[in-house]
Design a protein around this motif. Structure first.
Motif, PDB file in Angstrom:
ATOM      1  N   PHE A 167       0.838  -1.203   0.000  1.00  0.00           N
ATOM      2  CA  PHE A 167       0.000   0.000   0.000  1.00  0.00           C
ATOM      3  C   PHE A 167       0.873   1.253   0.000  1.00  0.00           C
ATOM      4  O   PHE A 167       0.529   2.253  -0.614  1.00  0.00           O
ATOM      5  CB  PHE A 167      -0.959   0.012   1.187  1.00  0.00           C
ATOM      6  CG  PHE A 167      -2.269  -0.632   0.846  1.00  0.00           C
ATOM      7  CD1 PHE A 167      -3.061  -0.101  -0.165  1.00  0.00           C
ATOM      8  CD2 PHE A 167      -2.714  -1.773   1.496  1.00  0.00           C
ATOM      9  CE1 PHE A 167      -4.267  -0.688  -0.510  1.00  0.00           C
ATOM     10  CE2 PHE A 167      -3.913  -2.367   1.158  1.00  0.00           C
ATOM     11  CZ  PHE A 167      -4.693  -1.819   0.155  1.00  0.00           C
ATOM     12  N   HIS A 168       2.022   1.164   0.688  1.00  0.00           N
ATOM     13  CA  HIS A 168       2.913   2.321   0.647  1.00  0.00           C
ATOM     14  C   HIS A 168       3.422   2.550  -0.771  1.00  0.00           C
ATOM     15  O   HIS A 168       3.402   3.675  -1.279  1.00  0.00           O
ATOM     16  CB  HIS A 168       4.083   2.131   1.608  1.00  0.00           C
ATOM     17  CG  HIS A 168       5.043   3.267   1.549  1.00  0.00           C
ATOM     18  ND1 HIS A 168       6.192   3.224   0.792  1.00  0.00           N
ATOM     19  CD2 HIS A 168       5.006   4.498   2.113  1.00  0.00           C
ATOM     20  CE1 HIS A 168       6.820   4.368   0.907  1.00  0.00           C
ATOM     21  NE2 HIS A 168       6.129   5.162   1.700  1.00  0.00           N
ATOM     22  N   GLY A 169       3.803   1.454  -1.416  1.00  0.00           N
ATOM     23  CA  GLY A 169       4.293   1.569  -2.791  1.00  0.00           C
ATOM     24  C   GLY A 169       3.219   2.167  -3.698  1.00  0.00           C
ATOM     25  O   GLY A 169       3.503   3.008  -4.559  1.00  0.00           O
ATOM     26  N   ALA A 170       1.975   1.734  -3.493  1.00  0.00           N
ATOM     27  CA  ALA A 170       0.876   2.280  -4.303  1.00  0.00           C
ATOM     28  C   ALA A 170       0.757   3.787  -4.069  1.00  0.00           C
ATOM     29  O   ALA A 170       0.530   4.557  -5.009  1.00  0.00           O
ATOM     30  CB  ALA A 170      -0.433   1.584  -3.955  1.00  0.00           C
ATOM     31  N   HIS A 171       0.939   4.190  -2.813  1.00  0.00           N
ATOM     32  CA  HIS A 171       0.834   5.624  -2.518  1.00  0.00           C
ATOM     33  C   HIS A 171       2.020   6.401  -3.086  1.00  0.00           C
ATOM     34  O   HIS A 171       1.862   7.550  -3.491  1.00  0.00           O
ATOM     35  CB  HIS A 171       0.697   5.848  -1.006  1.00  0.00           C
ATOM     36  CG  HIS A 171      -0.690   5.582  -0.510  1.00  0.00           C
ATOM     37  ND1 HIS A 171      -1.212   4.312  -0.396  1.00  0.00           N
ATOM     38  CD2 HIS A 171      -1.686   6.421  -0.154  1.00  0.00           C
ATOM     39  CE1 HIS A 171      -2.453   4.390   0.032  1.00  0.00           C
ATOM     40  NE2 HIS A 171      -2.774   5.654   0.195  1.00  0.00           N
ATOM     41  N   VAL A 172       3.205   5.770  -3.092  1.00  0.00           N
ATOM     42  CA  VAL A 172       4.345   6.452  -3.714  1.00  0.00           C
ATOM     43  C   VAL A 172       4.076   6.619  -5.206  1.00  0.00           C
ATOM     44  O   VAL A 172       4.378   7.670  -5.800  1.00  0.00           O
ATOM     45  CB  VAL A 172       5.652   5.655  -3.488  1.00  0.00           C
ATOM     46  CG1 VAL A 172       6.804   6.273  -4.265  1.00  0.00           C
ATOM     47  CG2 VAL A 172       5.995   5.618  -2.006  1.00  0.00           C
TER      48      VAL A 172
END
Lengths: 293, 517
Positions: A235-240
């Motif tokens: 999810f962090h990667g998606a937000h990045v």
């Protein structure tokens, strides 16, 4: 007293919202049928509609802004809106961090308690990272949930990524300062560097996932360790990805000359979002990578 | 911004006007209220007698689940968002909501979400059947295939709520007329400001919960599966971390409505305004730290049970402040009993009963007896129906003349009230007895000793259901042919900016902000 026309800009009725809702509805229905193994067609149609409408919507907002329709009070609504949106995102990450803490401090010790190991999971020993899941302790290699053989070493790629992302928060701040000083070249330059750093971060992240899947046995199915690892970092990667895209759009707008020192909300909102994903990463680095190994 | 309403259907599809969007929300909410009510009627019809008469147990489970989901997310929440849309700009002297296009979006997401949710009933394997609390592993390992549609429908509702909440916060914080300081805001605005904060804090948590379900079901993660090292109890913690603030999301705006109506018909200012504000904030704060009182039987350490028990009981203090203030507002007032006031007084009495049963349920050792029994069903229907729904009904009667410039039929309104009040109590008061006698909730059939009170309860439910038809008729009759009202101040005792604009409220109000003393 403000005159009637410029107290607050209330837009005319608009086709944008309902088509956005249509796109979202089709995406939701389509995703529901897609995960069940049906064709992704409905989802894709929804996604295309959504992308097209959002393009038009943001375009309309930019045009209205350039036409000078947004006064200070309207901008303050945007500021509140973006701030509280980021707050809701914080809460979304909080629930996944909460799940991680709960598993480590409550669920696993409980699974390893004498009662559970006598009756349910014979021979299970709680540890973190959890290489041997309760199911593996009982069923061995026949288990569906097989823990990871190895995990990611925090002091290689994750450390590099931490440095990259922290630096990018600094560079986006430099860009902001340059904009405030009306230094257009430095503004565009630092913003471009930020976008580049975001892309490099994502590249490393993809490489790390590849390593995890190919060599470490660390997958989404690798028990609760794999679950929390991939859901949090994913999810962090998606937000990045979203944040990088947002900054990229701002970069294009910067090159087109949309921003000035006192009219740059689009850029500022994107940079707040960027700082937010940066802070989440620090949490990930500490609690998932360093304290998780 | 001199543009008036567009013609025909386009007005409603493309509108950016807070009054239009408020109207849309309110009608959608009422439609969902009837749908959820239909499900409730099916439940009560099946429980009219012991044994299985009308539906299969599987379908019964789908009915209890869908009734809860539709009422909570489709009927009650949108009703108060509709009221917020209509009233907040009028109450604070703003030209519209802060973000008008997003306002329209947050409404139009809802019809799609509920279309998907209700459509699951017609899918192979049936709709969601795991209760509105959708505990894992019932909702994961043992769920029907349609659970995936349920998950994405919840995501849509969450997106809608988050956008609505952002809009309300931005409106309240940024669009108040000059001089309207925070501590001069009507309580309805205050309660909504705090509710919007709660929504932003917990709707993402709900999104997280359903996302974990989605991953567990389809992608082999093990959040809620002990075999992989997860824990089904984790689901309950996450759900109730959302779920407990959620009940205050539902009831706080209802408090705001009651705090507007009681002073009007008592012809006295609200007693203890600032203590009302602080009590609302205190309730909101406490709502985050009491969630596990829904889980006393799950096997918590004793210290946990004690903590959650006492923390929960603490909520009675600010809630007591509110009830005290409402009653003291009425004390020595020149009270008249128009329909909104009747519903408001009924709210105070019945909500207090629901609050007291809540206190009983908060006591951990006795909760082990009451848990998942009809006592719980009775408790939360006293706060959800006699609390939130009565308050919403009161609000409609109270502001309808301002909205459409016509007065409702007072006789019919009073008739509606008494039928609803009596029907409600016949339906739900006996459920306390059923629960104490040991009848579990969510069962399609029951032992013979529960037969009498179940029949009484069903009769009450049918009466309450029929009262809503009267309500619908009265509202439509008012809009179409009610007696025209001309006074800006429809009720002589009413205070506030919304009563300074003409009746019916023009399409655009407060294009320039009024000055507030």
């Amino acid at each position: 007293m403000a005159s009637e026309s410029n107290y607050y800009y209330v837009p005319e009725s608009s086709k944008l919202p309902i088509f956005t809702a249509l796109g979202m509805g089709l995406c939701a229905y389509g995703a529901g049928s897609w995960v069940q193994g049906h064709s992704p067609m409905v989802f894709l149609i929804g996604a295309v509609i959504l992308a097209a409408v959002l393009w038009a919507w943001f375009g309309a907002v930019i045009r209205e802004n350039l036409a000078g329709l947004y006064n200070e009070r309207v901008e303050r609504s945007f500021v509140w809106g973006m701030s509280w949106f980021i707050f809701s995102e914080v809460m979304f990450f909080a629930v996944f961090f909460g799940a991680l803490f709960y598993v480590r401090t409550i669920a696993l010790p409980e699974l390893g308690s004498p009662l559970e190991t006598e009756l349910l999971w014979k021979g299970f020993e709680p540890s973190w990272p959890l290489h041997v899941t309760p199911e593996m302790a009982v069923a061995g290699e026949a288990a569906k949930f097989k823990g990871p053989r190895e995990i990611i070493d925090p002091w290689h790629i994750p450390l590099i990524n931490t440095i990259i992302l922290l630096s990018s928060s600094v560079t986006v701040h430099f860009a902001h300062t340059a904009l405030k000083n009306a230094n257009r070249r430095m503004f565009i330059g630092w913003l471009a560097v930020t976008v580049l750093l975001g892309a490099i971060f994502l590249g490393f992240q993809i490489y790390e996932y590849g390593e995890a899947y190919r060599h470490l046995g660390l997958t989404l199915n690798a028990g609760i360790y794999g679950t929390t690892f991939f859901m949090l970092t994913g999810f962090h990667g998606a937000h990045v990805t979203i944040g990088t895209f947002m900054l990229l759009v701002q970069l294009v707008r910067a090159i087109k000359g949309h921003f000035s020192a006192d009219n740059c909300f689009g850029f500022e909102a994107s940079s707040w979002y960027w700082h937010f994903v940066d802070v989440v990463w620090v949490g990930l680095f500490i609690f998932v990578y360093v304290l998780g190994s | 911004m001199a543009h008036g309403p567009a013609k025909g259907i386009k007005r409603w599809l493309f509108t950016t006007n807070h009054k239009d969007i408020g109207t849309l929300y309110l009608w959608f909410s009422f439609a969902m209220f009837l749908v959820g009510g239909l499900f409730a009627m099916i439940i009560r019809a099946e429980l009219f007698q012991p044994g299985m008469q009308l539906v299969t147990p599987e379908f019964f489970n789908q009915m209890t689940t869908m009734h809860g989901l539709v009422m909570v997310f489709g009927a009650i929440m949108p009703a108060f968002v509709g009221l917020a849309n209509w009233m907040i700009p009028l109450m604070i002297g703003a030209p519209d909501m802060a973000l008008p296009r997003m306002n329209n979006l947050s409404f139009w997401i809802l019809p799609f979400a509920f279309l998907i949710l209700v459509a699951t009933l017609f899918m192979e394997g049936g709709g969601p059947n795991f209760g509105w609390t959708f505990y894992a592993p019932l909702s994961t390992t043992y769920a029907p295939d349609s659970v995936n549609y349920f998950i994405f429908a919840i995501h849509l509702m969450g997106a809608s709520s988050i956008m609505g909440a952002i809009n309300i916060i931005a409106t309240v914080l940024n669009m108040r007329a000059p001089g309207m300081t925070l501590m001069k805001m009507p309580l309805f605005v205050w309660t909504w400001l705090i509710t919007a904060f709660l929504l932003l804090a917990v709707m993402p948590v709900l999104a997280g919960a359903v996302t974990m379900m989605l991953m567990d079901i389809n992608f082999g993660t093990s959040f809620f599966d002990a075999a992989g090292g997860g824990d089904p109890v984790l689901f309950q913690h996450i759900f109730w971390f959302f779920g407990h603030p959620e009940v205050y999301i539902i009831i706080l705006p209802a408090f705001g409505v009651i705090s507007a109506i009681i002073p009007t018909f008592s012809r006295k200012p609200l007693f203890g305004y600032s203590s009302m504000v602080y009590a609302t904030a205190a309730i909101a704060f406490l709502s985050f730290i009491v969630w596990a009182h829904h889980m006393f039987t799950v096997g918590m350490p004793l210290a946990g049970e004690l903590y959650f028990m006492y923390a929960t009981m603490l909520i009675a203090v600010p809630t007591g402040v509110k009830v005290f203030n409402w009653i003291t507002t009425m004390f020595r007032g020149a009270i008249s009993f128009e329909t909104p006031m009747l519903f408001a007084i009924a709210f105070v009495i019945l909500f207090t009963i629901g609050g007291f049963t809540g206190l009983m349920l908060a006591i951990a050792p006795s909760d082990i007896q009451y848990h998942d029994s009809y006592f719980v069903v009775a408790h939360f229907h006293y706060v959800m129906v006699a609390g939130a729904v009565f308050s919403g009904t009161a609000a409609v009667y109270y502001w309808l003349p301002k909205w459409c410039g016509r007065m409702y039929n007072e006789t019919m309104g009073k008739l509606h009230f008494w039928i609803a009040f009596i029907g409600f109590n016949i339906a739900f008061f006996p459920q306390h007895f059923l629960g104490l006698a040991g009848m579990p909730r969510r069962y399609a059939d029951y032992a013979l000793q529960f037969a009498d009170w179940n029949m009484v309860s069903s009769i009450g439910a049918f009466i309450y259901g029929a009262a809503q038809i009267l309500f619908l008729y009265n509202v439509i009759a008012t809009i179409v042919a009610g007696k025209p009202v001309k006074e800006a101040k429809v009720w002589e005792g009413a205070e506030g900016l919304e009563w300074t604009v003409p009746t019916p409220a023009p399409y655009h109000t407060f294009a320039t902000p009024p000055a507030v003393k």
